[in-house]
Motif scaffolding. Sequence first.
Motif, PDB file in Angstrom:
ATOM      1  N   VAL A 349     -19.320 -16.036  -7.617  1.00 13.14           N
ATOM      2  CA  VAL A 349     -20.420 -16.297  -8.042  1.00 13.14           C
ATOM      3  C   VAL A 349     -21.646 -15.435  -8.653  1.00 13.14           C
ATOM      4  CG1 VAL A 349     -22.186 -17.956  -7.110  1.00 13.14           C
ATOM      5  CG2 VAL A 349     -20.408 -18.668  -6.888  1.00 13.14           C
ATOM      6  N   ASP A 350     -22.262 -15.782  -9.654  1.00 15.07           N
ATOM      7  CA  ASP A 350     -22.886 -14.850 -10.203  1.00 15.07           C
ATOM      8  C   ASP A 350     -24.647 -14.724  -8.755  1.00 15.07           C
ATOM      9  OD1 ASP A 350     -25.058 -13.163 -11.484  1.00 15.07           O
ATOM     10  OD2 ASP A 350     -24.256 -14.030 -13.228  1.00 15.07           O
ATOM     11  N   ASP A 351     -24.432 -14.519  -8.198  1.00 13.31           N
ATOM     12  CA  ASP A 351     -25.812 -14.646  -7.036  1.00 13.31           C
ATOM     13  C   ASP A 351     -26.496 -13.004  -7.001  1.00 13.31           C
ATOM     14  OD1 ASP A 351     -23.927 -12.782  -6.061  1.00 13.31           O
ATOM     15  OD2 ASP A 351     -23.322 -13.966  -4.814  1.00 13.31           O
ATOM     16  N   ALA A 352     -26.253 -12.201  -8.456  1.00 15.97           N
ATOM     17  CA  ALA A 352     -27.094 -10.651  -7.855  1.00 15.97           C
ATOM     18  C   ALA A 352     -28.655 -10.989  -8.056  1.00 15.97           C
ATOM     19  CB  ALA A 352     -26.917  -9.757  -9.007  1.00 15.97           C
ATOM     20  N   GLN A 353     -29.433 -11.907  -8.045  1.00 17.28           N
ATOM     21  CA  GLN A 353     -30.505 -12.769  -9.003  1.00 17.28           C
ATOM     22  C   GLN A 353     -30.824 -12.991  -7.605  1.00 17.28           C
ATOM     23  OE1 GLN A 353     -32.209 -10.417 -10.726  1.00 17.28           O
ATOM     24  NE2 GLN A 353     -29.781 -10.115 -11.358  1.00 17.28           N
ATOM     25  N   GLU A 354     -29.866 -13.408  -6.545  1.00 19.35           N
ATOM     26  CA  GLU A 354     -30.458 -14.440  -5.554  1.00 19.35           C
ATOM     27  C   GLU A 354     -30.536 -13.830  -4.621  1.00 19.35           C
ATOM     28  OE1 GLU A 354     -27.451 -17.143  -4.524  1.00 19.35           O
ATOM     29  OE2 GLU A 354     -27.085 -17.814  -6.752  1.00 19.35           O
ATOM     30  N   ASP A 355     -31.935 -14.684  -3.779  1.00 17.98           N
ATOM     31  CA  ASP A 355     -32.543 -13.295  -2.577  1.00 17.98           C
ATOM     32  C   ASP A 355     -31.925 -14.480  -0.930  1.00 17.98           C
ATOM     33  OD1 ASP A 355     -33.407 -12.285  -0.211  1.00 17.98           O
ATOM     34  OD2 ASP A 355     -35.848 -13.067  -1.301  1.00 17.98           O
ATOM     35  N   GLY A 356     -31.034 -14.874  -0.998  1.00 19.93           N
ATOM     36  CA  GLY A 356     -30.288 -15.166  -0.070  1.00 19.93           C
ATOM     37  C   GLY A 356     -31.135 -15.478   1.770  1.00 19.93           C
ATOM     38  N   ASP A 357     -31.253 -14.276   2.111  1.00 16.32           N
ATOM     39  CA  ASP A 357     -31.862 -13.345   3.236  1.00 16.32           C
ATOM     40  C   ASP A 357     -33.560 -13.962   3.308  1.00 16.32           C
ATOM     41  OD1 ASP A 357     -32.739 -11.336   1.806  1.00 16.32           O
ATOM     42  OD2 ASP A 357     -31.832 -10.114   3.309  1.00 16.32           O
ATOM     43  N   ASP A 359     -36.746 -11.679   1.627  1.00 19.86           N
ATOM     44  CA  ASP A 359     -37.011 -10.530   1.899  1.00 19.86           C
ATOM     45  C   ASP A 359     -37.668 -10.082   1.120  1.00 19.86           C
ATOM     46  OD1 ASP A 359     -34.288  -9.923   0.937  1.00 19.86           O
ATOM     47  OD2 ASP A 359     -34.466  -8.337   1.752  1.00 19.86           O
ATOM     48  N   GLY A 360     -37.934 -11.005  -0.397  1.00 21.54           N
ATOM     49  CA  GLY A 360     -38.503 -10.215  -1.548  1.00 21.54           C
ATOM     50  C   GLY A 360     -37.532  -9.422  -2.132  1.00 21.54           C
ATOM     51  N   LEU A 361     -35.980  -8.963  -1.466  1.00 21.92           N
ATOM     52  CA  LEU A 361     -35.290  -7.938  -2.519  1.00 21.92           C
ATOM     53  C   LEU A 361     -34.040  -8.882  -3.199  1.00 21.92           C
ATOM     54  CD1 LEU A 361     -35.112  -5.383  -0.058  1.00 21.92           C
ATOM     55  CD2 LEU A 361     -36.581  -5.721  -2.316  1.00 21.92           C
ATOM     56  N   THR A 362     -33.567  -9.400  -4.371  1.00 20.18           N
ATOM     57  CA  THR A 362     -32.495  -9.626  -4.589  1.00 20.18           C
ATOM     58  C   THR A 362     -31.084  -8.635  -4.020  1.00 20.18           C
ATOM     59  OG1 THR A 362     -32.067  -8.723  -6.717  1.00 20.18           O
ATOM     60  CG2 THR A 362     -33.831 -10.195  -6.952  1.00 20.18           C
ATOM     61  N   ASN A 363     -30.103  -9.773  -4.006  1.00 18.71           N
ATOM     62  CA  ASN A 363     -29.048  -9.838  -3.581  1.00 18.71           C
ATOM     63  C   ASN A 363     -28.383  -7.683  -4.977  1.00 18.71           C
ATOM     64  OD1 ASN A 363     -28.472 -11.638  -1.922  1.00 18.71           O
ATOM     65  ND2 ASN A 363     -27.531 -12.435  -3.422  1.00 18.71           N
ATOM     66  N   GLU A 364     -28.851  -8.109  -5.657  1.00 19.42           N
ATOM     67  CA  GLU A 364     -28.857  -6.429  -6.600  1.00 19.42           C
ATOM     68  C   GLU A 364     -29.720  -5.089  -6.222  1.00 19.42           C
ATOM     69  OE1 GLU A 364     -28.720  -6.119 -11.375  1.00 19.42           O
ATOM     70  OE2 GLU A 364     -30.696  -6.424 -10.838  1.00 19.42           O
ATOM     71  N   LEU A 365     -30.664  -5.894  -5.812  1.00 18.30           N
ATOM     72  CA  LEU A 365     -31.741  -4.756  -5.306  1.00 18.30           C
ATOM     73  C   LEU A 365     -30.946  -3.977  -4.021  1.00 18.30           C
ATOM     74  CD1 LEU A 365     -34.894  -5.736  -5.974  1.00 18.30           C
ATOM     75  CD2 LEU A 365     -34.109  -3.950  -7.139  1.00 18.30           C
ATOM     76  N   TYR A 368     -28.267  -2.108  -3.783  1.00 16.66           N
ATOM     77  CA  TYR A 368     -28.296   0.068  -4.189  1.00 16.66           C
ATOM     78  C   TYR A 368     -29.409   0.295  -3.685  1.00 16.66           C
ATOM     79  CZ  TYR A 368     -26.777  -1.158  -9.020  1.00 16.66           C
ATOM     80  OH  TYR A 368     -25.674  -1.064  -9.746  1.00 16.66           O
ATOM     81  N   LEU A 369     -30.313  -0.396  -3.234  1.00 15.66           N
ATOM     82  CA  LEU A 369     -30.733   0.112  -1.966  1.00 15.66           C
ATOM     83  C   LEU A 369     -30.201   0.022  -0.924  1.00 15.66           C
ATOM     84  CD1 LEU A 369     -34.908  -1.359  -2.468  1.00 15.66           C
ATOM     85  CD2 LEU A 369     -33.961   0.825  -2.956  1.00 15.66           C
ATOM     86  N   ALA A 370     -29.409  -0.204  -0.307  1.00 15.57           N
ATOM     87  CA  ALA A 370     -28.165  -0.132   1.137  1.00 15.57           C
ATOM     88  C   ALA A 370     -29.007  -0.416   2.132  1.00 15.57           C
ATOM     89  CB  ALA A 370     -27.718   1.528   0.851  1.00 15.57           C
ATOM     90  N   THR A 371     -29.925  -1.587   1.774  1.00 16.78           N
ATOM     91  CA  THR A 371     -30.273  -2.636   2.946  1.00 16.78           C
ATOM     92  C   THR A 371     -29.910  -3.936   3.634  1.00 16.78           C
ATOM     93  OG1 THR A 371     -31.414  -4.053   1.050  1.00 16.78           O
ATOM     94  CG2 THR A 371     -32.849  -2.162   1.665  1.00 16.78           C
TER      95      THR A 371
END
Length: 371
Positions: A349-357, A359-365, A368-371
């Motif tokens: 599923v394309d979920d790169a722009q979702e923010d499941g937790d 925290d204000g950061l998308t899955n994509e971010l 790349y931020l290793a958070t």
Amino acid sequence: PNLFDTDGDAIGDGAEVTEHKTDPNKRDTDDDQIADNIEITLGSDPNDPNSIPNTVVLLRDQATGRSWQDGSFWSDGEPASAGKAYQVGGVPGLGATLRSPASRAPLFPGASLALEDGATLRLKHSGHAGFPAITARNATIQQGQAAQSIGIGADIAVSENLTIDIQGENRQLALVGKLSGTGTLTLGGVLGGVLSISSPISAFRGDISIDDITVVNAAPGSIRGGNVKISGELWSDSVVNLAGKRLTLVGSEVKIQLDKDIYLSEFFFQPDREQESEFDLDGLLGDPKGTTINANWFGDPGLGSLNELVATTGPDGETPAGRIIFSADADNDGLPDVWEGENGLDASVDDAQEDGDADGLTNELEFYLAT
């Protein structure tokens, strides 16, 4: 009858008469001070004096000592100024080489700069130059300042091909800004030249070729989106995401330094630049996709000369901690399937722009931020 282009405006006499309805004996049919070839290329009417192009074009190549500040090279007769759209190249019969001024940290004042077919932007400044939005189609940006480290700040949209050329050893160029578009990005020049790319989560979706020079991936996601071929060196200060793509190492001088992880689907080595024969490095392992390889793998004496392809120490003698991680990207969302599985995401599923937790950061971010 012996001249293809009687008025010398780079448009054949037949095309002027039958297609454009312009005067083959006049470079400027409507006497509006804009030559027919410019109007035709830019979409204004060469037969209407009230129809003026909105874009200012470069008339002649700029030699040493000239720059965008010289109005005699522009079609409006004025130095580059605020609010105007500028174009270099792409107009038959006109110049295609634009130079930055030999001053510190100059700013190109126009609203936009289009580098069209055959255009070259030759950088002669010191410090860090600023540009508006740049579009580049089959164009070249050259670091032409000897033995200096310079930079440019610009958002660049690539179409078909952009070449960034570091023209000498001990020359460095820092590219800061957003990259977008498709086609091919060719990063090359002379051995010993260095290009640093800081384009966080690049939107460029084409293939990248690194030829001879050293390229530093200086911001998360600066290199991603397409296949990568390296015959120079790649230093990865940040994660490189080629999940679903191919990395090909070419020739005996190629080297990558794994300060951060590199995700990829296919890993090939092409021993000779002149011949396209290659073999699958992953096949040497006999391990399934999804496994990781660290720099120590390349120290295996059974690999012969291949053990020098990946640096086992950095420029300051440090030991890189990065890994090569084989991973597909089944849903083509820009996130490696291996990483999605490790973090409880659905790789279908394309979920790169979702923010499941939340925290204000998308899955994509987060990737790349290793958070």
